[in-house]
Motif scaffolding. Sequence first.
Motif, PDB file in Angstrom:
ATOM      1  N   LEU A 142       3.597   1.028  -5.439  1.00 16.07           N
ATOM      2  CA  LEU A 142       4.236   0.840  -4.112  1.00 16.07           C
ATOM      3  C   LEU A 142       3.760   1.507  -2.897  1.00 16.07           C
ATOM      4  O   LEU A 142       3.906   0.842  -1.735  1.00 16.07           O
ATOM      5  N   PHE A 143       2.573   2.175  -3.016  1.00 16.36           N
ATOM      6  CA  PHE A 143       1.973   2.800  -1.785  1.00 16.36           C
ATOM      7  C   PHE A 143       0.333   2.855  -2.105  1.00 16.36           C
ATOM      8  O   PHE A 143      -0.021   3.160  -3.339  1.00 16.36           O
ATOM      9  N   GLU A 144      -0.411   2.543  -0.945  1.00 12.32           N
ATOM     10  CA  GLU A 144      -1.686   2.650  -1.060  1.00 12.32           C
ATOM     11  C   GLU A 144      -2.065   4.027  -0.204  1.00 12.32           C
ATOM     12  O   GLU A 144      -1.900   4.155   1.078  1.00 12.32           O
ATOM     13  N   MET A 177       2.237   0.948   2.880  1.00  9.99           N
ATOM     14  CA  MET A 177       3.309   0.381   1.863  1.00  9.99           C
ATOM     15  C   MET A 177       2.550  -1.009   1.392  1.00  9.99           C
ATOM     16  O   MET A 177       1.822  -1.490   2.129  1.00  9.99           O
ATOM     17  N   THR A 178       2.675  -1.347   0.083  1.00  5.18           N
ATOM     18  CA  THR A 178       2.325  -2.602  -0.571  1.00  5.18           C
ATOM     19  C   THR A 178       3.371  -3.542  -0.252  1.00  5.18           C
ATOM     20  O   THR A 178       4.387  -3.192   0.074  1.00  5.18           O
ATOM     21  N   LEU A 179       2.867  -4.750  -0.547  1.00  3.01           N
ATOM     22  CA  LEU A 179       4.115  -6.115  -0.295  1.00  3.01           C
ATOM     23  C   LEU A 179       5.274  -5.642  -1.099  1.00  3.01           C
ATOM     24  O   LEU A 179       6.456  -5.975  -1.066  1.00  3.01           O
ATOM     25  N   SER A 180       5.011  -5.061  -2.363  1.00  4.35           N
ATOM     26  CA  SER A 180       6.224  -4.763  -3.393  1.00  4.35           C
ATOM     27  C   SER A 180       7.194  -3.850  -2.906  1.00  4.35           C
ATOM     28  O   SER A 180       8.532  -3.858  -2.790  1.00  4.35           O
ATOM     29  N   ALA A 181       6.599  -2.755  -1.977  1.00  7.74           N
ATOM     30  CA  ALA A 181       7.427  -1.840  -1.207  1.00  7.74           C
ATOM     31  C   ALA A 181       8.238  -2.341  -0.121  1.00  7.74           C
ATOM     32  O   ALA A 181       9.311  -1.960   0.193  1.00  7.74           O
TER      33      ALA A 181
END
Length: 312
Positions: free
Chosen positions: A47-49, A57-61
């Motif tokens: 969810l996070f980098e 935020m990642t795309l999933s987040a």
Amino acid sequence: MNYERLKTFIAVAEKKSFSDAAKILYVTQPTITSQIKALEEELNTKLFERTTKKVAMTLSAHVLLKYAKEIIRLSDSAQKEILQMENTITGDLSMGCSLTIGEYILPEFLKRFIDSYPLIQMSVKIENSNKIVDNLKDQLIDVGLIETPIEDPQITLEPILEDELILIAAPDYFSNNELNISLDQLKETPLIIREKGSGTRAVVDKYLKQAGLSLNDLNIVMEFGSTEAIKTAVELGLGVSFISKSAIKKELKLKLLKTYSIKNISFYRSFYIAYCKDRVLKSSTELFLDELRSIIREKEVGTLIHLPTSNA
């Protein structure tokens, strides 16, 4: 998905920081990390980098954030409806109030509300309007009562009261009996004023600019962050000041201050209810706001905060 994990996720996503999320949720940073890790394992995604400076935020987040907010909203709505069905008038209410409202207007409403609903636990923080809006977005308070029309896409503002600012001075400050001061007189008179960023100062500056002046054109001798300090300084004859009529009831009654109008200028402003657009208001918050609106409807606004301009 777990309610608390989703609230934690939303806080981290909005603050872009694990440590800041921990502060607004009143938990430790390891707790935040644990909650996010558990959510990532549940969804089998990252969810996070995290870098040394920020959290991205990642795309999933980004996908989850949209649904997480809706899940929280629906959960809060269900809880609220059940409480209303059970007719349970308990709970807590945290409120932020700007200085003039919190010190001089709100107590009248609080007395009546607390007498009617003694089981609701209330807390009130007196802060400036910008800080109140920040606290609303960080979920540190449920509702705000502010005196500055702050534009923010996440915040709903509802005008609720009108207030007038008036020029005040010590009873013997001006040598003549004139109660209407010209702009030229004002420019030469020592002025005591609220600090930069205050709602009162912003209103005064707004109307002066409409008349072709600014605060820079005036003889400002002192700045204070306290209405009480300003009143004391004015009573001592150190200068004049603009202040809310609702803040000087006692001083006018005791004839400690006199009020003056400025030729061709009136200083009016609205007070506002402020709350987050995408958040379900708690039952206790809605109840308080309904009672507040009801009290205001019972009294003419002018009757509620009106003060005589006569200094006789």
